[in-house]
Motif scaffolding. Structure first.
Motif, PDB file in Angstrom:
ATOM      1  N   SER A  23      13.177  -8.489  27.939  1.00 45.09           N
ATOM      2  CA  SER A  23      11.891  -8.772  28.572  1.00 45.09           C
ATOM      3  C   SER A  23      11.508 -10.155  28.634  1.00 45.09           C
ATOM      4  N   LYS A  28       7.283  -8.922  23.281  1.00 45.86           N
ATOM      5  CA  LYS A  28       8.210  -7.782  23.074  1.00 45.86           C
ATOM      6  C   LYS A  28       9.171  -7.943  22.177  1.00 45.86           C
ATOM      7  N   LYS A  52      14.285  -5.156  36.536  1.00 49.91           N
ATOM      8  CA  LYS A  52      13.426  -6.194  37.555  1.00 49.91           C
ATOM      9  C   LYS A  52      14.285  -7.391  38.118  1.00 49.91           C
TER      10      LYS A  52
HETATM   11  N1  ACO Z   1      17.429  -1.038  31.198  1.00 53.26           N
HETATM   12  C1  ACO Z   1      17.220  -2.274  30.948  1.00 53.26           C
HETATM   13  N2  ACO Z   1      15.735  -2.460  30.662  1.00 53.26           N
HETATM   14  C2  ACO Z   1      14.913  -1.536  30.917  1.00 53.26           C
HETATM   15  C3  ACO Z   1      15.344  -0.291  31.088  1.00 53.26           C
HETATM   16  C4  ACO Z   1      16.679   0.096  31.510  1.00 53.26           C
HETATM   17  N3  ACO Z   1      17.105   0.970  31.852  1.00 53.26           N
HETATM   18  N4  ACO Z   1      14.316   0.480  31.344  1.00 53.26           N
HETATM   19  C5  ACO Z   1      13.099  -0.427  31.065  1.00 53.26           C
HETATM   20  N5  ACO Z   1      13.739  -1.308  30.658  1.00 53.26           N
HETATM   21  C6  ACO Z   1      12.794  -2.500  30.630  1.00 53.26           C
HETATM   22  C7  ACO Z   1      11.210  -2.365  30.291  1.00 53.26           C
HETATM   23  O1  ACO Z   1      10.784  -2.543  31.673  1.00 53.26           O
HETATM   24  C8  ACO Z   1      10.890  -3.626  29.687  1.00 53.26           C
HETATM   25  O2  ACO Z   1      10.894  -4.741  30.114  1.00 53.26           O
HETATM   26  P1  ACO Z   1       9.366  -5.520  30.794  1.00 53.26           P
HETATM   27  O3  ACO Z   1       8.639  -6.077  29.854  1.00 53.26           O
HETATM   28  O4  ACO Z   1      10.051  -6.333  31.770  1.00 53.26           O
HETATM   29  O5  ACO Z   1       8.943  -4.257  31.459  1.00 53.26           O
HETATM   30  C9  ACO Z   1      12.136  -3.479  28.434  1.00 53.26           C
HETATM   31  O6  ACO Z   1      13.200  -3.066  29.040  1.00 53.26           O
HETATM   32  C10 ACO Z   1      11.450  -3.036  27.227  1.00 53.26           C
HETATM   33  O7  ACO Z   1      10.977  -1.792  27.504  1.00 53.26           O
HETATM   34  P2  ACO Z   1       9.532  -1.149  26.994  1.00 53.26           P
HETATM   35  O8  ACO Z   1       9.336   0.129  27.715  1.00 53.26           O
HETATM   36  O9  ACO Z   1       8.425  -2.548  27.306  1.00 53.26           O
HETATM   37  O10 ACO Z   1       9.824  -1.200  25.433  1.00 53.26           O
HETATM   38  P3  ACO Z   1       9.146  -1.997  24.201  1.00 53.26           P
HETATM   39  O11 ACO Z   1       9.586  -3.321  24.444  1.00 53.26           O
HETATM   40  O12 ACO Z   1       7.561  -1.937  24.127  1.00 53.26           O
HETATM   41  O13 ACO Z   1       9.756  -1.322  23.117  1.00 53.26           O
HETATM   42  C11 ACO Z   1      11.512  -0.842  21.484  1.00 53.26           C
HETATM   43  C12 ACO Z   1      11.127  -0.642  22.938  1.00 53.26           C
HETATM   44  C13 ACO Z   1      11.267  -2.146  20.925  1.00 53.26           C
HETATM   45  C14 ACO Z   1      12.891  -0.537  21.143  1.00 53.26           C
HETATM   46  C15 ACO Z   1      10.563   0.196  20.779  1.00 53.26           C
HETATM   47  O14 ACO Z   1      10.826   1.514  21.510  1.00 53.26           O
HETATM   48  C16 ACO Z   1      11.070   0.466  19.373  1.00 53.26           C
HETATM   49  O15 ACO Z   1      11.843   1.374  18.911  1.00 53.26           O
HETATM   50  N6  ACO Z   1      10.453  -0.193  18.522  1.00 53.26           N
HETATM   51  C17 ACO Z   1      10.694  -0.186  17.074  1.00 53.26           C
HETATM   52  C18 ACO Z   1      11.605  -1.195  16.742  1.00 53.26           C
HETATM   53  C19 ACO Z   1      11.964  -1.272  15.417  1.00 53.26           C
HETATM   54  O16 ACO Z   1      10.918  -1.509  14.515  1.00 53.26           O
HETATM   55  N7  ACO Z   1      13.167  -1.146  14.749  1.00 53.26           N
HETATM   56  C20 ACO Z   1      13.531  -1.222  13.212  1.00 53.26           C
HETATM   57  C21 ACO Z   1      13.448  -2.430  12.853  1.00 53.26           C
HETATM   58  S1  ACO Z   1      13.538  -2.528  11.210  1.00 53.26           S
HETATM   59  C22 ACO Z   1      11.991  -3.040  10.597  1.00 53.26           C
HETATM   60  O17 ACO Z   1      11.305  -2.138  10.317  1.00 53.26           O
HETATM   61  C23 ACO Z   1      11.616  -4.497  10.851  1.00 53.26           C
END
Ligand code: ACO
Length: 707
Positions: A23, A28, A52
């Motif tokens: 992104s 993000k 995109k």
């Molecule tokens: N292919 C590629 N990109 C895509 C697709 C696709 N099929 N579909 C959507 N996207 C894009 C989105 O459009 C977005 O981009 P944009 O900002 O340009 O619109 C991007 O991918 C990310 O998708 P979002 O829906 O915006 O998801 P977000 O970034 O908010 O969250 C995430 C995704 C981070 C994986 C979330 O679901 C998650 O699991 N967060 C927790 C992560 C975490 O804490 N992991 C453990 C870590 S350990 C610890 O505690 C530190």
């Protein structure tokens, strides 16, 4: 090179990286990962993926993986959970070797099925999965920082494998603050596929990695971990912190990463068996990592403590015992080294007390004399702030000593006092000098070093003796299959006895009588005294049912016992089908021991040993090991219990037949390993007689799988 190692190389040293869900929004997670990749100076190809399109941080964004012109060996998925499986399929189609799934929302919240399906699909397509639920990976070798943790990572020799993402991310900052260089840090998360054993195979051969630190909450496929750890710890130190020691902690760990925390006693014993060094706290393990990645190995066991205070000298001596630091005790040589450098009222005995009158020049003279003596292999230097000590010269002197000797002999320092000492300790620590306020911290790093030395010097396990012990595997499996065919998940006493005999375990003579007359005949031919036990698949706890009679001396007592057992058992369970009553030879008394073997939910096949009776019930004095055990490991198992001296013979009692106990441990372990339908074996008691007279199992309980 194994396939696993090849794929782990794609994780630590990728040629090209695709970031799925990249992104352009700096708020993000995926943006932060990309910006860290850029900041880490990664030289391979970087392919952000987002439908995109456009450009992020100067990189062309591809709509799909398929559009990428070249090969991709490593992908990082950062899309919401419901889209992850589709992205994994795209990665497989692109022949990606290893995929990190950052996304949360899988087994850690009960979404086990989808996680399993993703891994199954990936493995079917020869692709490995790290995570899900991770913060990413840093590798100094590539270099690449694909985490969403801090960008600023100091490269060095410590590899960190962490099951907790948040703790791992925080450790990046903490290691920087403590001047600890990292070779890598890997967030393992739910461990759905890649686990510690896979990563250790890479880290073992990585020249960049000098020390490995694992933060573990639960173990899956522990038998592989055991095999790998045994190999790695011969080459480099592995330090382990495991949370979930307490019952409440274990429950919290289970809900945190969705994995079984397992019994701490088993974990502790098995880590020791594998040569991994277990730390109590993260801070302690970081102290050890820093020291072990920077110091030389001691050339021998002679550690000398140099102190200006008797009190801290005694504390340090206590700590040396706790952390297994070997102290040098050649009084003549110690006198020769120190006598002309300290006042007559000092002590040249270890801990060497150079007295409260010592200043930094006095310290320097003594320390140099210690380091220059070829019999001294390592030095622990302690100091209490006194009016005599010239604090302005102390840091310079300690730094000089450190630089002059660090490449030849290990050393650690502890100084305790006011502001000036605090400042000195902090400044010197920042310069890499192993110095602490706390005496125990200073000794514990030396303990970790000696444990590592011990592990590396230990010869590889020798299984010749174990292989020479034969058991009748065909017969054992036949007995088990018959019981399974009968629809049972436990063996009746006479079946267990027959199985144990097939394993070469000495069991009392026994036979099942179906009538009173038969019982009397059996007892008479066996010779009195005898024991009688009910045989019924409906009565497992025979004693509770009044189904056991001991020490029957003659025919009349056998008749009385038959009637009493039948009466008690019919009362206990009127519907129980009673096959008969087993008549057994009464085993002579001796020292009662217990041997258990079971399929541990974390580590797979394990074995347990203890003394019977109150020692196991009240004191819980038992030890554990992962199977298979070598002869040496079986001996360590026996020696590890606190009541071991009872086997050696105390207060005039004769030594017990430890070899017979050891052989039985190996035989029982082999039974578990030869039949995957057996889940639990308990030989209780195994009576050990005097040395040369063997050991005899009185009873054996065997449980089978439920499926
Ligand atoms: N292919 C590629 N990109 C895509 C697709 C696709 N099929 N579909 C959507 N996207 C894009 C989105 O459009 C977005 O981009 P944009 O900002 O340009 O619109 C991007 O991918 C990310 O998708 P979002 O829906 O915006 O998801 P977000 O970034 O908010 O969250 C995430 C995704 C981070 C994986 C979330 O679901 C998650 O699991 N967060 C927790 C992560 C975490 O804490 N992991 C453990 C870590 S350990 C610890 O505690 C530190």
């Amino acid at each position: 090179m194994t396939k696993n190692l090849e794929q782990m190389k794609c994780l630590f040293e990728p040629q090209s990286v695709a970031l799925v869900g990249a992104s352009g929004n700096p708020g993000k997670i995926s943006y932060n990962i990309l910006s860290n990749i850029v900041a880490s100076g990664y030289k391979g190809n970087v392919y952000p993926i987002n439908p995109k399109g456009g450009e992020i941080l100067g990189y062309k964004v591809y709509g799909t993986l398929e559009e990428i012109p070249g090969p991709v060996d490593h992908a990082i998925i950062v899309v919401p959970a419901k889209m992850v499986f589709d992205s994994v399929k795209e990665c497989a189609a692109k022949k990606v070797q290893v995929v990190q799934i950052i996304t949360s929302g899988f087994s850690e919240v009960g979404n086990n099925e989808e996680e399993k399906q993703i891994v199954k699909y990936a493995r079917e397509h020869d692709m490995r999965i790290l995570g899900p639920n991770i913060f990413g990976t840093y590798s100094a070798t590539a270099p690449i920082n694909s985490t969403f943790g801090p960008a600023d990572i100091m490269s060095g020799g410590v590899a960190i494998l962490t099951q907790s993402g948040a703790l791992g991310a925080a450790m990046i900052g903490k290691t920087k603050a403590e001047n600890i260089g990292l070779s890598s840090i890997v967030s393992i998360g739910n461990k759905a596929d890649i686990d510690e054993a896979d990563l250790l195979e890479y880290l073992m051969q990585s020249d960049q990695t000098k020390v490995i630190f694992m933060y573990i909450e639960g173990v899956k496929q522990g038998d592989r971990l055991v095999r790998t750890l045994k190999e790695v710890t011969k080459v480099k130190p592995v330090i382990v912190v495991k949370s979930g020691r307490s019952k409440r902690g274990a429950m919290a760990a289970a809900s945190h990463t969705g994995s079984l925390a397992g019994a701490d006693g088993v974990f502790d014993a098995i880590m020791r068996q594998c040569g991994a060094i277990r730390a109590e706290t993260v801070q302690e393990s970081l102290n050890w990592c820093k020291f072990l990645s920077n110091t030389s190995l001691p050339q021998g066991p002679n550690t000398v403590i140099v102190t200006n205070g008797g009190g801290i000298g005694v504390l340090a001596a206590d700590a040396c015992e706790k952390y297994d630091v070997p102290l040098y005790d050649d009084h003549e040589n110690l006198k020769g080294i120190f006598a002309d450098k300290i006042p007559s009222y000092g002590s040249t005995k270890n801990p060497v007390d150079i007295t409260g009158g010592a200043n930094s020049a006095g310290y320097e003279k003594c320390l140099r004399a210690a380091f220059d003596n070829s019999e001294v292999h390592s030095v622990i230097c302690l100091g209490c702030e006194t009016a005599m000590i010239d604090v302005e010269n102390l840091p310079g002197m300690l730094e000089r000593i450190y630089h002059d000797y660090k490449d030849t002999k290990p050393m650690s320092f502890s100084f305790f006092g006011g502001d000036a000492i605090e400042k000195m300790v902090n400044d010197l620590r920042a310069k890499g000098v192993p110095i602490f306020n706390e005496t125990y911290d200073c000794v514990s790093i030396m303990g970790a070093l000696y444990k590592n030395l011990h592990n590396m010097n230990e010869p590889a396990e020798d299984y010749n003796y174990v292989n020479s012990i034969k058991i009748d595997e065909v017969k054992i499996n036949e007995i088990v299959n018959k019981v399974k065919a009968d629809g049972r998940t436990f063996l009746l006493a006479h079946e267990s006895a027959e199985l144990m005999r097939a394993a070469g375990v000495s069991m009392p003579v026994s036979k099942v009588a179906h009538t009173l007359e038969e019982a009397v005949d059996l007892a008479t031919s066996m010779g009195f005294p005898v024991v009688m036990k009910v045989v019924s698949k409906d009565i497992i706890h025979k004693s509770d049912a009044g189904g056991v009679a001991l020490d029957l001396e003659n025919r009349d007592e056998v008749i009385d016992a038959w009637e009493a057992i039948m009466h008690n058992c019919r009362k206990y369970n009127p519907n129980a089908k009673i096959t008969g009553i087993e008549v057994c030879e009464m085993v002579k008394s001796g020292t009662e021991t217990i041997i258990g073997a079971r399929q541990d939910s974390s580590f797979g096949p394990t074995v347990m040993f203890g003394l019977g009776g109150i020692y196991v019930e009240v004191m819980k004095d038992v030890s554990f090991a992962a199977l298979p055990v070598s002869k040496k490991e079986a001996m360590t198992l026996i020696k590890s219990i606190k009541s071991y001296p009872l086997l050696l013979g105390v207060r005039g009692e004769a030594k017990k037949d430890i070899n017979a106990v050891l052989e039985t441990i190996i035989r029982v372990g082999k039974v578990l390993l030869c039949c995957d339908k057996i889940t639990d074996i308990e030989v209780n008691p195994l009576v050990a007689y005097e040395e040369g007279d063997g050991a005899k199992a009185v009873d054996a309980r065997i449980l089978l799988t439920k499926d």
